[in-house]
Design a protein around this motif. Structure first.
Motif, PDB file in Angstrom:
ATOM      1  N   MET A   1      -0.948  -5.273   8.047  1.00 11.77           N
ATOM      2  CA  MET A   1      -1.392  -4.954   7.467  1.00 11.77           C
ATOM      3  C   MET A   1      -1.032  -4.188   6.405  1.00 11.77           C
ATOM      4  N   GLY A   2       0.204  -2.518   6.735  1.00 16.38           N
ATOM      5  CA  GLY A   2       0.609  -1.366   6.558  1.00 16.38           C
ATOM      6  C   GLY A   2       1.646  -2.200   5.516  1.00 16.38           C
ATOM      7  N   ASP A   3       2.366  -2.432   6.140  1.00 15.77           N
ATOM      8  CA  ASP A   3       4.000  -3.192   5.266  1.00 15.77           C
ATOM      9  C   ASP A   3       2.781  -3.919   4.202  1.00 15.77           C
ATOM     10  N   VAL A   4       2.084  -5.042   4.316  1.00 14.65           N
ATOM     11  CA  VAL A   4       1.201  -5.414   2.961  1.00 14.65           C
ATOM     12  C   VAL A   4       0.813  -4.474   2.062  1.00 14.65           C
ATOM     13  N   ALA A   5       0.471  -3.482   2.341  1.00 16.80           N
ATOM     14  CA  ALA A   5      -0.299  -2.029   1.203  1.00 16.80           C
ATOM     15  C   ALA A   5       0.990  -1.927   0.870  1.00 16.80           C
ATOM     16  N   MET A   6       1.921  -1.498   1.319  1.00 12.11           N
ATOM     17  CA  MET A   6       3.663  -0.705   0.967  1.00 12.11           C
ATOM     18  C   MET A   6       3.461  -1.788  -0.144  1.00 12.11           C
ATOM     19  N   THR A   7       3.609  -2.551  -0.754  1.00  5.40           N
ATOM     20  CA  THR A   7       3.875  -3.583  -2.035  1.00  5.40           C
ATOM     21  C   THR A   7       3.187  -3.164  -3.151  1.00  5.40           C
ATOM     22  N   VAL A   8       1.811  -2.992  -2.695  1.00  8.13           N
ATOM     23  CA  VAL A   8       0.956  -3.031  -4.081  1.00  8.13           C
ATOM     24  C   VAL A   8       1.431  -2.078  -5.042  1.00  8.13           C
ATOM     25  N   PRO A   9       2.064  -0.448  -4.458  1.00  3.65           N
ATOM     26  CA  PRO A   9       2.695   0.329  -5.626  1.00  3.65           C
ATOM     27  C   PRO A   9       3.472   0.075  -6.521  1.00  3.65           C
ATOM     28  N   VAL A  10       3.968  -0.384  -5.696  1.00  2.00           N
ATOM     29  CA  VAL A  10       5.423  -1.153  -6.492  1.00  2.00           C
ATOM     30  C   VAL A  10       5.390  -2.267  -7.415  1.00  2.00           C
TER      31      VAL A  10
ATOM     32  N   VAL B   1       4.366  -4.715 -12.593  1.00  2.94           N
ATOM     33  CA  VAL B   1       3.306  -5.032 -14.325  1.00  2.94           C
ATOM     34  C   VAL B   1       3.112  -4.050 -15.776  1.00  2.94           C
ATOM     35  N   LYS B   2       3.349  -2.636 -14.894  1.00  8.05           N
ATOM     36  CA  LYS B   2       2.590  -1.883 -16.363  1.00  8.05           C
ATOM     37  C   LYS B   2       4.569  -2.142 -16.591  1.00  8.05           C
ATOM     38  N   GLN B   3       5.965  -2.218 -16.245  1.00  6.72           N
ATOM     39  CA  GLN B   3       6.763  -1.944 -16.430  1.00  6.72           C
ATOM     40  C   GLN B   3       7.245  -3.374 -17.223  1.00  6.72           C
ATOM     41  N   TYR B   4       6.772  -4.632 -16.961  1.00  7.65           N
ATOM     42  CA  TYR B   4       7.683  -5.484 -17.308  1.00  7.65           C
ATOM     43  C   TYR B   4       5.526  -6.533 -17.506  1.00  7.65           C
ATOM     44  N   PRO B   5       5.386  -5.917 -18.530  1.00  6.91           N
ATOM     45  CA  PRO B   5       3.555  -6.686 -18.610  1.00  6.91           C
ATOM     46  C   PRO B   5       3.861  -8.340 -18.907  1.00  6.91           C
ATOM     47  N   THR B   6       4.970  -8.737 -19.770  1.00  5.21           N
ATOM     48  CA  THR B   6       5.002 -10.099 -20.522  1.00  5.21           C
ATOM     49  C   THR B   6       5.197 -10.938 -18.718  1.00  5.21           C
ATOM     50  N   VAL B   7       4.991 -10.061 -17.583  1.00  5.30           N
ATOM     51  CA  VAL B   7       5.735 -10.901 -16.640  1.00  5.30           C
ATOM     52  C   VAL B   7       4.727 -11.378 -15.857  1.00  5.30           C
ATOM     53  N   LYS B   8       4.782 -12.889 -15.678  1.00  4.61           N
ATOM     54  CA  LYS B   8       3.415 -13.099 -14.622  1.00  4.61           C
ATOM     55  C   LYS B   8       4.187 -12.752 -13.003  1.00  4.61           C
TER      56      LYS B   8
ATOM     57  N   GLY C   1      -7.754  -6.408  -9.388  1.00  5.36           N
ATOM     58  CA  GLY C   1      -7.920  -5.377 -10.349  1.00  5.36           C
ATOM     59  C   GLY C   1      -6.365  -5.102 -10.817  1.00  5.36           C
ATOM     60  N   ILE C   2      -5.482  -5.845 -10.578  1.00  2.00           N
ATOM     61  CA  ILE C   2      -3.436  -5.612 -10.688  1.00  2.00           C
ATOM     62  C   ILE C   2      -3.885  -6.940 -12.303  1.00  2.00           C
ATOM     63  N   PRO C   3      -2.957  -6.511 -12.971  1.00  2.00           N
ATOM     64  CA  PRO C   3      -3.095  -6.791 -14.506  1.00  2.00           C
ATOM     65  C   PRO C   3      -2.062  -7.829 -14.385  1.00  2.00           C
ATOM     66  N   ASN C   4      -2.037  -9.057 -14.380  1.00  2.00           N
ATOM     67  CA  ASN C   4      -1.272 -10.161 -14.969  1.00  2.00           C
ATOM     68  C   ASN C   4      -0.990 -10.745 -13.185  1.00  2.00           C
TER      69      ASN C   4
ATOM     70  N   PRO D   1       3.400   6.840 -11.279  1.00  2.00           N
ATOM     71  CA  PRO D   1       2.822   6.612 -10.551  1.00  2.00           C
ATOM     72  C   PRO D   1       1.295   5.817 -10.859  1.00  2.00           C
ATOM     73  N   GLU D   2       0.638   5.094 -11.626  1.00  2.00           N
ATOM     74  CA  GLU D   2      -0.926   4.460 -11.806  1.00  2.00           C
ATOM     75  C   GLU D   2      -1.858   4.413 -10.470  1.00  2.00           C
ATOM     76  N   PHE D   3      -3.616   4.803 -10.784  1.00  2.00           N
ATOM     77  CA  PHE D   3      -3.755   4.224  -9.394  1.00  2.00           C
ATOM     78  C   PHE D   3      -5.511   3.832  -9.936  1.00  2.00           C
ATOM     79  N   PRO D   4      -5.656   3.451  -8.702  1.00  2.00           N
ATOM     80  CA  PRO D   4      -6.855   2.800  -9.433  1.00  2.00           C
ATOM     81  C   PRO D   4      -7.946   3.933  -9.216  1.00  2.00           C
ATOM     82  N   LYS D   5      -8.806   3.607 -10.446  1.00  2.00           N
ATOM     83  CA  LYS D   5     -10.482   4.629 -10.659  1.00  2.00           C
ATOM     84  C   LYS D   5     -10.651   4.748  -8.654  1.00  2.00           C
ATOM     85  N   LYS D   6     -11.461   5.633  -8.737  1.00  2.00           N
ATOM     86  CA  LYS D   6     -12.575   5.255  -7.632  1.00  2.00           C
ATOM     87  C   LYS D   6     -13.828   4.200  -7.654  1.00  2.00           C
ATOM     88  N   ALA D   7     -13.886   3.514  -6.996  1.00  2.00           N
ATOM     89  CA  ALA D   7     -14.653   2.370  -6.313  1.00  2.00           C
ATOM     90  C   ALA D   7     -16.412   2.890  -7.305  1.00  2.00           C
TER      91      ALA D   7
END
Length: 339
Positions: A6-15, A20-27, A42-45, A148-154
């Motif tokens: 779980m923690g290891d998968v969570a560590m992929t999220v900020p990366v 997706v922010k720096q390469y918005p045309t890549v899916k 909620g992560i685009p693309n 980094p950018e983080f999601p807004k509070k839910a």
């Protein structure tokens, strides 16, 4: 591809958020276990592909089916963020089909040098976030993780607000457990921390965990305090993520909850026993001041393990060198800075 834990998968999220922010045309398509799908919502693309371990993707033939299933998505490059046999097989199949691939370097040699008892090399190793970013750089996508950018509070549902209340001033999360005992703060000391924090009636303290035994312990920790609430087992995982996103601070062991809170942009204080942040598992974008480690002057062999799964005789009480007073003060310092 990153299947566990779980923690290891969570560590992929900020990366991946940076990607997706720096390469918005890549899916991007993430391959992981279905349980972790809410991490990426909620992560685009970004699409999520569920790894079916028990049926379709079970065993070697299942990995062939996994490759066939993912190939249909017209994949151009494969990022192996796990570096285990399963991911290596899928990565090799993509390479044989002429696709780019890159595999995370877990730095095993450096970690052995850090955790060995004799001739220890005590130095900061690259973080897992840096190692993940290196994978994408090898595929032609260098990443900048510094802003980094983080999601807004839910927005919390009525079910959650009924559980935790609506009139708190500050929301403090505590996740007192970890997979291995060598990473768990002694229960009597954690009781002192909770008791002291609960004295401020503007604080609502939420306890996180899972499993019957942990829930029983959390119930006992919360029983004496009106503003201490055990949320374990009372809400669904996706609701728990939303609740964590609303915390002002999370106190956690070196465990998955620390990384979940960090990926949501929450300030995290971590307590370290047999392990150490130098191994590369400091939660994302967190200050080193918020990592409270056991005393290496008293226990010079620390860290004795990367994951906490190695027992060293005489080191059972290492975490007792982290005083409850110090933990409470660190939490209060963070709370005071929040407007």
């Amino acid at each position: 591809m990153r299947l566990s834990a779980m923690g290891d998968v969570a560590m992929t999220v900020p990366v991946l958020r940076a990607f997706v922010k720096q390469y918005p045309t890549v899916k991007v398509t993430v391959i992981s276990r279905p349980f972790f799908k809410p991490f990426f919502e909620g992560i685009p693309n970004l699409d999520f592909f569920a790894f079916d371990e028990k049926n379709r993707h079970k065993g070697f033939l299942g990995l062939l089916r996994l490759y066939s299933d993912v190939k249909k998505l017209k994949i151009d490059a494969f990022a192996d963020l796990h570096n285990v046999l399963r991911s290596k097989v899928v990565s090799l199949l993509f390479a044989l089909s002429g696709k780019k691939r890159a595999t995370v370097d877990k730095g095993r040699d450096g970690k052995k040098e850090l955790t060995r008892h004799e001739e220890k090399i005590f130095k900061q190793l690259p973080t897992m976030f840096e190692r993940h970013a290196k994978v994408f750089e090898e595929l032609g996508f260098p990443l900048d993780l510094t802003n980094p950018e983080f999601p807004k509070k839910a927005v919390l549902s009525a079910e959650i607000t009924d559980l935790v209340g609506e009139h708190y001033q500050k929301l403090i999360g505590i996740a007192p457990f970890a997979q291995y005992d060598s990473k768990v703060y002694p229960l009597d000391l954690m009781q002192e921390v909770i008791a002291k924090l609960s004295e401020n009636k503007d604080h609502t303290i939420l306890l996180f965990g899972g499993g019957k035994k942990e829930i029983e312990i959390l119930d006992s920790l919360s029983a004496s305090f009106k503003n201490v609430i055990n949320v374990a087992g009372k809400i669904k995982f996706q609701q728990e993520l939303k609740l964590i996103s609303n915390l002002d601070v999370m106190l956690s062991m070196d465990s998955g909850n620390a990384h979940i809170a960090a990926m949501l942009g929450v300030k995290v204080i971590t307590l370290w026993g047999a392990t150490h942040p130098y191994a590369g598992f400091l939660p994302f974008s967190q200050s080193a001041d918020n990592t409270l480690v056991s005393d290496r002057n008293i226990y010079p062999k620390l860290p004795t393990s990367v994951y906490g799964n190695k027992i060293v005789e005489g080191y059972e009480d290492a975490m007792r060198t982290i005083s409850p007073k110090k933990v409470v003060k660190r939490i209060q310092n963070i709370i005071e800075k929040i407007q």
